[in-house]
Structures are given as C-alpha cells and as structure tokens.
Design a protein around this motif. Sequence first.
Motif, mmCIF file in Angstrom:
data_model
loop_
_atom_site.group_PDB
_atom_site.id
_atom_site.type_symbol
_atom_site.label_atom_id
_atom_site.label_comp_id
_atom_site.label_asym_id
_atom_site.label_seq_id
_atom_site.Cartn_x
_atom_site.Cartn_y
_atom_site.Cartn_z
ATOM 1 N N LEU A 24 0.823 -1.206 0.000
ATOM 2 C CA LEU A 24 0.000 0.000 0.000
ATOM 3 C C LEU A 24 0.857 1.256 0.000
ATOM 4 C CD1 LEU A 24 -3.054 0.798 0.169
ATOM 5 C CD2 LEU A 24 -2.716 1.035 2.629
ATOM 6 N N LEU A 25 1.856 1.309 0.883
ATOM 7 C CA LEU A 25 2.714 2.493 0.978
ATOM 8 C C LEU A 25 3.737 2.557 -0.147
ATOM 9 C CD1 LEU A 25 3.486 2.937 4.792
ATOM 10 C CD2 LEU A 25 1.904 4.225 3.371
ATOM 11 N N SER A 26 4.428 1.452 -0.398
ATOM 12 C CA SER A 26 5.496 1.479 -1.403
ATOM 13 C C SER A 26 4.951 1.807 -2.791
ATOM 14 C CB SER A 26 6.248 0.147 -1.428
ATOM 15 O OG SER A 26 5.374 -0.929 -1.717
ATOM 16 N N THR A 27 3.767 1.285 -3.117
ATOM 17 C CA THR A 27 3.157 1.585 -4.407
ATOM 18 C C THR A 27 2.804 3.067 -4.516
ATOM 19 O OG1 THR A 27 2.250 -0.648 -4.614
ATOM 20 C CG2 THR A 27 1.232 1.077 -5.954
ATOM 21 N N ALA A 28 2.235 3.617 -3.437
ATOM 22 C CA ALA A 28 1.866 5.034 -3.436
ATOM 23 C C ALA A 28 3.100 5.927 -3.587
ATOM 24 C CB ALA A 28 1.122 5.376 -2.153
ATOM 25 N N PHE A 29 4.165 5.628 -2.842
ATOM 26 C CA PHE A 29 5.398 6.428 -2.917
ATOM 27 C C PHE A 29 6.039 6.337 -4.300
ATOM 28 C CE2 PHE A 29 6.021 5.652 1.912
ATOM 29 C CZ PHE A 29 5.079 6.631 2.187
ATOM 30 N N ASN A 30 6.116 5.114 -4.833
ATOM 31 C CA ASN A 30 6.734 4.929 -6.139
ATOM 32 C C ASN A 30 5.942 5.622 -7.249
ATOM 33 O OD1 ASN A 30 8.911 3.424 -5.191
ATOM 34 N ND2 ASN A 30 7.839 1.480 -5.413
ATOM 35 N N ASP A 31 4.609 5.600 -7.147
ATOM 36 C CA ASP A 31 3.765 6.264 -8.135
ATOM 37 C C ASP A 31 4.039 7.763 -8.164
ATOM 38 O OD1 ASP A 31 2.634 3.899 -8.869
ATOM 39 O OD2 ASP A 31 0.730 4.210 -7.834
ATOM 40 N N VAL A 32 4.192 8.357 -6.964
ATOM 41 C CA VAL A 32 4.484 9.787 -6.885
ATOM 42 C C VAL A 32 5.824 10.094 -7.539
ATOM 43 C CG1 VAL A 32 5.009 11.700 -5.312
ATOM 44 C CG2 VAL A 32 3.066 10.199 -4.850
ATOM 45 N N VAL B 174 7.456 8.382 -9.861
ATOM 46 C CA VAL B 174 7.383 8.201 -11.309
ATOM 47 C C VAL B 174 6.730 9.421 -11.968
ATOM 48 C CG1 VAL B 174 6.260 6.865 -13.140
ATOM 49 C CG2 VAL B 174 7.404 5.686 -11.261
ATOM 50 N N LYS B 175 5.704 9.984 -11.320
ATOM 51 C CA LYS B 175 5.028 11.169 -11.861
ATOM 52 C C LYS B 175 5.955 12.379 -11.867
ATOM 53 C CE LYS B 175 0.751 9.600 -12.464
ATOM 54 N NZ LYS B 175 0.039 9.625 -13.763
ATOM 55 N N LEU B 176 6.778 12.506 -10.808
ATOM 56 C CA LEU B 176 7.639 13.677 -10.674
ATOM 57 C C LEU B 176 8.881 13.606 -11.553
ATOM 58 C CD1 LEU B 176 7.524 14.192 -6.799
ATOM 59 C CD2 LEU B 176 6.486 15.655 -8.518
ATOM 60 N N LEU B 177 9.509 12.432 -11.584
ATOM 61 C CA LEU B 177 10.776 12.289 -12.307
ATOM 62 C C LEU B 177 10.772 11.019 -13.161
ATOM 63 C CD1 LEU B 177 13.306 13.283 -9.510
ATOM 64 C CD2 LEU B 177 12.888 14.547 -11.602
ATOM 65 N N PRO B 178 9.928 10.961 -14.175
ATOM 66 C CA PRO B 178 9.859 9.730 -14.989
ATOM 67 C C PRO B 178 11.154 9.400 -15.713
ATOM 68 C CG PRO B 178 8.671 11.539 -16.044
ATOM 69 C CD PRO B 178 9.028 12.010 -14.658
ATOM 70 N N GLU B 179 11.953 10.440 -16.032
ATOM 71 C CA GLU B 179 13.198 10.183 -16.752
ATOM 72 C C GLU B 179 14.268 9.573 -15.853
ATOM 73 O OE1 GLU B 179 13.367 14.512 -15.387
ATOM 74 O OE2 GLU B 179 11.913 13.017 -15.988
ATOM 75 N N TYR B 180 14.199 9.839 -14.538
ATOM 76 C CA TYR B 180 15.175 9.287 -13.592
ATOM 77 C C TYR B 180 14.680 7.994 -12.949
ATOM 78 C CZ TYR B 180 17.761 13.701 -13.795
ATOM 79 O OH TYR B 180 18.475 14.784 -14.219
ATOM 80 N N ILE C 177 14.049 16.911 -4.151
ATOM 81 C CA ILE C 177 14.553 15.541 -4.112
ATOM 82 C C ILE C 177 16.068 15.566 -4.169
ATOM 83 C CG2 ILE C 177 14.580 13.306 -5.306
ATOM 84 C CD1 ILE C 177 11.824 13.885 -6.356
ATOM 85 N N LYS C 178 16.681 14.789 -3.271
ATOM 86 C CA LYS C 178 18.140 14.679 -3.266
ATOM 87 C C LYS C 178 18.539 13.247 -3.612
ATOM 88 C CE LYS C 178 19.026 18.272 0.213
ATOM 89 N NZ LYS C 178 19.620 18.552 1.540
ATOM 90 N N HIS C 179 19.537 13.128 -4.490
ATOM 91 C CA HIS C 179 20.079 11.827 -4.870
ATOM 92 C C HIS C 179 21.541 11.816 -4.465
ATOM 93 C CE1 HIS C 179 21.334 8.644 -7.867
ATOM 94 N NE2 HIS C 179 20.320 8.075 -7.232
ATOM 95 N N ASN C 180 21.890 10.957 -3.476
ATOM 96 C CA ASN C 180 23.242 10.974 -2.893
ATOM 97 C C ASN C 180 23.612 12.375 -2.395
ATOM 98 O OD1 ASN C 180 23.726 8.276 -3.161
ATOM 99 N ND2 ASN C 180 24.834 8.458 -5.088
ATOM 100 N N GLN C 181 22.649 13.008 -1.726
ATOM 101 C CA GLN C 181 22.807 14.341 -1.129
ATOM 102 C C GLN C 181 22.923 15.466 -2.155
ATOM 103 O OE1 GLN C 181 22.360 14.714 2.192
ATOM 104 N NE2 GLN C 181 22.033 12.490 2.145
ATOM 105 N N GLU C 182 22.854 15.131 -3.445
ATOM 106 C CA GLU C 182 22.906 16.152 -4.489
ATOM 107 C C GLU C 182 21.485 16.448 -4.968
ATOM 108 O OE1 GLU C 182 25.522 17.838 -5.622
ATOM 109 O OE2 GLU C 182 26.825 16.813 -4.178
#
Length: 237
Positions: A122-130, A132-138, A193-198
């Motif tokens: 329930l949670l992991s699907t909701a988080f992942n969906d968000v 994907v919507k925000l950064l589909p290219e990454y 959103i930070k990826h490896n603190q960047e």
Amino acid sequence: MPDQNFPSINANKIRVITQVLTTALKLWLRTQVSQVSQLEVEIRASDRQILSGRIPLVSIFATHAVYQGLLITQIQIVAENIRINIGSVLKGQPLRLLETVSVVGELTIDEKDLNASISSDLLSTAFNDVLVKLLPEYFPEFQPINWQKILLDNQQIILCGIPATNSKTTSLEICVGLQLLNGHELQLTHIPIKHNQEPLLEGSHVYNLDLGSDVDIQELTLIPGKLVCCGRINVNP
C-alpha cells in the motif's frame, strides 16, 4: 426493555440476539484487517431495529490494526444506518452488509508504526507512483525504490530510500509538504529531491493525489511523529 411490538420475545432473548450480533460484527471487522490489538464495539439499536436487521449506529474503537500491511495506531469510528443479513447471522452464518455504509471517524498513525509499515504494498506503491510522476526520466515505473525511513514533521513528510535496481548503494531523499485540497484530494507541494545528497529536483513542485469519491477527508494534521486524519468514508458491501 423489549419493544412492545414484539411481546413474544423477552428481554433475555433480545440480549442473546444482541450478543450474537456483536460477536458477528467483531468477526466481520477482524476479516477486514490482518491483525488488531484491541477492538471494542458498541451497538445502539432498539429491539425492533435489531430484529429487522437495521442498526442506526455502531461505535468502534481499535488499536494497532493492520490494514493491507499498514499499521494504524488508533482508530475511532461511528457507522450509521447499517443494514445487515440478520436472519443469516442468527443461523450462525457470517455477517454481510446489504447496503453501502457511511463511516465517520478519526485515524491516528504514529511515526514508528508508519515505519513498521514501510515495506507494505500500500505504501510502497503510493510512494513509487508519486516518484514516477515527478521524475519519470530518472525513476521509470520498472525501477522501484526500497524505502528505508519515514519522518513526520509539521505538515511535512520526509522519505528516505534506495533504488532497488541500482548496483551501487545510492540514497534518495524526498521532502513533501502535505495539504488537503478537498475532501478526496491531497496536494503534495514543495517537493525537493536529493540523490546521494545532491539536488535532483529543486524549487516548488505540485502533485495532486485523488483518493476517490468514497472518501471525504475533513481534517488532515501532520505534527512531529504523528499523522491524524478525520473524515468520512463509504464502506461498500
């Protein structure tokens, strides 16, 4: 005191029917969750109403109930105008709703219980969906995230995770402001959103999450360590 319209049914028999109905209702509630620590049920109905299978009001209080993997710290609800299969219940069969029931109440989830539920679908699907919507290219749909930790702050959620398909250990941190847009729609705002603190995504961004027409949230409060939600939901047969 028995209803005067049922003179042949004494008070003791009505009490037995009420006990059977309460037990059946508890059993039905337990089938809706995979686990519950404390469950209290109070039925408010006259003799006539009980015998006709119509219950004006049921009050329910539960603690540490697990619904679809989500651990709910405490829930207190009131359901009105319930219609059930009373004839079948009195024969020992499972309770079944015959009509949609409107449920009003308050739900509380502590941060520690939310973290205990972090791996739930329930949670992991909701988080992942968000994400994907925000950064589909990454983060395409086929690249899920292993979420590690959730922090609750004042009207803000911080999510920490690791991309599941990445061969290297990389970290991901998302900071989300949560607001109630209307009764069935949440608005996620200011989502750096930070990826490896960047920084991967900076500035103010908005994403709306529709919970469906059966949900009517009246109040949503996020404070350090706790989420509280008040509102109404329809429970369908």
